[in-house]
Design a protein around this motif. Structure first.
Motif, PDB file in Angstrom:
ATOM      1  N   HIS A  89       0.949  -1.204   0.041  1.00  0.00           N
ATOM      2  CA  HIS A  89      -0.005   0.081  -0.017  1.00  0.00           C
ATOM      3  C   HIS A  89       0.775   1.457  -0.197  1.00  0.00           C
ATOM      4  CE1 HIS A  89      -3.464  -2.691   0.779  1.00  0.00           C
ATOM      5  NE2 HIS A  89      -2.824  -3.076   1.890  1.00  0.00           N
ATOM      6  N   TRP A  90       0.621   2.078  -0.981  1.00  0.00           N
ATOM      7  CA  TRP A  90       1.446   3.356  -1.300  1.00  0.00           C
ATOM      8  C   TRP A  90       1.707   4.271   0.359  1.00  0.00           C
ATOM      9  CZ3 TRP A  90       5.485   5.415  -2.844  1.00  0.00           C
ATOM     10  CH2 TRP A  90       5.582   6.692  -2.870  1.00  0.00           C
ATOM     11  N   ARG A  91       0.281   4.323   1.232  1.00  0.00           N
ATOM     12  CA  ARG A  91       0.382   5.176   2.078  1.00  0.00           C
ATOM     13  C   ARG A  91       1.522   4.591   3.140  1.00  0.00           C
ATOM     14  NH1 ARG A  91      -4.144   1.890   2.110  1.00  0.00           N
ATOM     15  NH2 ARG A  91      -4.538   0.745   3.775  1.00  0.00           N
ATOM     16  N   ASN A  92       1.704   3.267   3.226  1.00  0.00           N
ATOM     17  CA  ASN A  92       2.654   2.545   4.202  1.00  0.00           C
ATOM     18  C   ASN A  92       4.125   2.741   3.263  1.00  0.00           C
ATOM     19  OD1 ASN A  92       0.619   1.847   5.993  1.00  0.00           O
ATOM     20  ND2 ASN A  92       0.250   0.143   5.106  1.00  0.00           N
ATOM     21  N   LEU A  93       4.196   2.421   1.992  1.00  0.00           N
ATOM     22  CA  LEU A  93       5.416   2.397   1.474  1.00  0.00           C
ATOM     23  C   LEU A  93       6.132   3.769   1.340  1.00  0.00           C
ATOM     24  CD1 LEU A  93       7.770   0.821  -0.226  1.00  0.00           C
ATOM     25  CD2 LEU A  93       6.078   1.279  -2.139  1.00  0.00           C
ATOM     26  N   ARG A  94       5.245   4.869   1.305  1.00  0.00           N
ATOM     27  CA  ARG A  94       5.878   5.945   1.052  1.00  0.00           C
ATOM     28  C   ARG A  94       6.560   6.636   2.352  1.00  0.00           C
ATOM     29  NH1 ARG A  94       2.756  10.459   3.350  1.00  0.00           N
ATOM     30  NH2 ARG A  94       3.167  11.822   1.258  1.00  0.00           N
ATOM     31  N   VAL A  95       6.183   6.025   3.449  1.00  0.00           N
ATOM     32  CA  VAL A  95       7.172   6.402   4.581  1.00  0.00           C
ATOM     33  C   VAL A  95       8.403   5.883   4.512  1.00  0.00           C
ATOM     34  CG1 VAL A  95       6.919   6.260   7.168  1.00  0.00           C
ATOM     35  CG2 VAL A  95       4.728   6.602   6.026  1.00  0.00           C
ATOM     36  N   LEU A  96       8.440   4.429   4.154  1.00  0.00           N
ATOM     37  CA  LEU A  96       9.686   3.826   3.959  1.00  0.00           C
ATOM     38  C   LEU A  96      10.612   4.498   2.739  1.00  0.00           C
ATOM     39  CD1 LEU A  96      11.634   1.588   4.893  1.00  0.00           C
ATOM     40  CD2 LEU A  96      10.506  -0.136   3.297  1.00  0.00           C
ATOM     41  N   VAL A  97       9.818   4.840   1.622  1.00  0.00           N
ATOM     42  CA  VAL A  97      10.614   5.545   0.757  1.00  0.00           C
ATOM     43  C   VAL A  97      11.253   6.867   1.456  1.00  0.00           C
ATOM     44  CG1 VAL A  97      10.254   6.896  -1.517  1.00  0.00           C
ATOM     45  CG2 VAL A  97       9.318   4.647  -1.110  1.00  0.00           C
ATOM     46  N   GLY A  98      10.421   7.715   1.874  1.00  0.00           N
ATOM     47  CA  GLY A  98      10.899   8.821   2.604  1.00  0.00           C
ATOM     48  C   GLY A  98      12.001   8.588   3.611  1.00  0.00           C
ATOM     49  N   THR A  99      11.993   7.660   4.488  1.00  0.00           N
ATOM     50  CA  THR A  99      13.265   7.452   5.632  1.00  0.00           C
ATOM     51  C   THR A  99      14.460   7.032   4.823  1.00  0.00           C
ATOM     52  OG1 THR A  99      12.513   5.216   5.877  1.00  0.00           O
ATOM     53  CG2 THR A  99      11.508   6.929   7.296  1.00  0.00           C
TER      54      THR A  99
END
Length: 307
Positions: A89-99
Motif C-alpha cells: 500500500h502506497w500510504r505505508n510504502l511512502r513512509v519507507l521511501v521517505g526515510t
C-alpha cells in the motif's frame, strides 16, 4: 618536538588515536548488550510473555500479571509475506521511501563533507604550509573548531528542541538551510576565499551545525518511531543501509572527482552536488510523518489501523 623531528613518529600518533577511539565503543557495547528490549518488542516479536512482564517491572517499577500480558500477545511472528502485504500500500510504502531517500541524500553530503573536511581545510589554505606535522596539527585544530562550534552545538540544540519543534520540522529546517549554505559555498567558493578564509570557515561551521540540528539527527530517529513494532527494526535497518550506500557513493565520488581540472579543483562543483542532494532530502521529507508527542504504542496502533 619528537614528532616534528622525526616524521615517522606520526605513525605512533595515529595508532594511539585509533586505540583510544575504541574505548568509547567498548563502553557503548557494554550498555547495548545489557539494556533490555522494549516490552512491546518482546511481546510482538519474541512472544516471551514472562520476559515482557519482567521488563515492564524493571522499567516502570510495577508488576504486571503474566495472564494480562498473554492476552496482549495474540499475533504471530512477523513474516516477509506480511511485510510485503503491509508495504504494497502506497500510504505505508511512502513512509519507507521517505526515510530511506532522506537518509541516503543526507549521508551523501554528510560523509562527503565530514570524511574529507581535512582535504577541504587544506584546499582553502586553512592548514597552511610547513612540515607534515605542522600541516596535520593545524588541520586537526580546524576539525576541532568545526566540531566544537558546529557539530556538538547542533546535537545539543536538537536534544533540547526536538520534542518542542518536532522531528519533521527540524529535518525541514536542516535540509533547507543546508541547501542554501551549500549553494553559497559551492557557487561562491572562489569569491568567498578571495575575500576571507575565515568567512568560508564560518559558513562551513554553520553547515556542520545544521547537519546535526537537522537531518543527521532526525534521519535515524524517525525510522525508529514511524513504523509498526513488527517491522520497526527491519525498516530502520533498510533506511540505515541506504544511508551507508550514500556514504559509499560520496566517498568514491569525492576521490574520483575532486582533482578534475587540477588538484582539488573540483571541490566547488562537489559542494554544488551536495546542495542538489539536500534538495532531494527536502522534497522527500514530505513523505515522513511527524512522530512528536506520540508513544511507540500510539504509533503502532496508528500504523496497524492503516494496514
Amino acid at each position: 618536538g619528537a614528532v616534528d623531528g622525526d616524521q615517522l613518529m606520526l605513525d605512533y600518533v595515529w595508532r594511539i588515536i585509533m586505540g583510544l577511539g575504541a574505548v568509547p565503543g567498548l563502553v557503548a557495547l557494554y550498555f547495548r548488550l545489557t539494556i533490555p528490549e522494549t516490552p512491546r518488542y518482546t511481546l510482538d516479536v519474541e512472544k516471551n510473555t514472562q520476559r515482557a512482564a519482567a521488563d515492564v517491572h524493571k522499567t516502570l517499577g510495577h508488576k504486571v500479571a503474566d495472564e494480562s500480558v498473554e492476552r496482549v500477545c495474540v499475533a504471530d511472528k512477523p513474516t516477509w509475506t506480511e511485510f510485503y502485504h503491509y508495504f504494497k500500500h502506497w500510504r505505508n510504502l511512502r513512509v519507507l521511501v521517505g526515510t530511506t531517500v532522506t537518509w541516503f541524500a543526507l549521508d551523501v553530503a554528510f560523509y562527503g563533507i565530514n570524511l574529507n573536511s581535512s582535504i577541504i581545510l587544506q584546499a582553502i589554505g586553512f592548514a597552511g604550509k610547513g612540515s607534515p606535522y605542522k600541516v596535520l596539527l593545524k588541520t586537526a585544530a580546524g576539525n576541532i573548531i568545526l566540531n566544537l562550534l558546529g557539530t556538538m552545538p547542533g546535537y545539543w540544540v536538537t536534544v533540547f528542541t526536538i520534542d518542542k519543534l518536532g522531528r519533521r520540522t527540524i529535518q525541514f529546517i536542516g535540509f533547507t538551510v543546508l541547501l542554501i549554505l551549500f549553494c553559497i559555498l559551492g557557487f561562491g567558493y572562489h569569491k568567498i576565499l578571495d575575500k576571507s578564509v575565515a568567512g568560508f570557515v564560518v559558513l562551513f561551521t554553520l553547515a556542520q551545525f545544521f547537519q546535526n540540528f537537522g537531518p543527521n539527527t532526525t534521519t535515524f530517529i524517525i525510522p525508529a518511531e514511524a513504523f509498526p513494532t513488527r517491522f520497526r527494526s527491519t525498516c530502520h535497518g533498510i533506511s540505515a543501509a541506504c544511508g551507508k550506500v550514500g556514504a559509499v557513493v560520496a566517498q568514491l565520488g569525492f576521490f574520483q572527482l575532486k582533482d578534475r581540472g587540477g588538484k582539488n579543483a573540483f571541490i566547488p562543483q562537489l559542494i554544488q552536488i551536495f546542495a542538489l542532494f539536500m534538495l532531494v532530502g527536502l522534497v522527500f521529507t514530505w513523505f515522513v510523518p511527524e512522530t512528536k508527542g506520540k508513544s511507540l504504542e500510539e504509533l503502532s496502533e496508528g500504523e496497524n489501523a492503516r494496514e
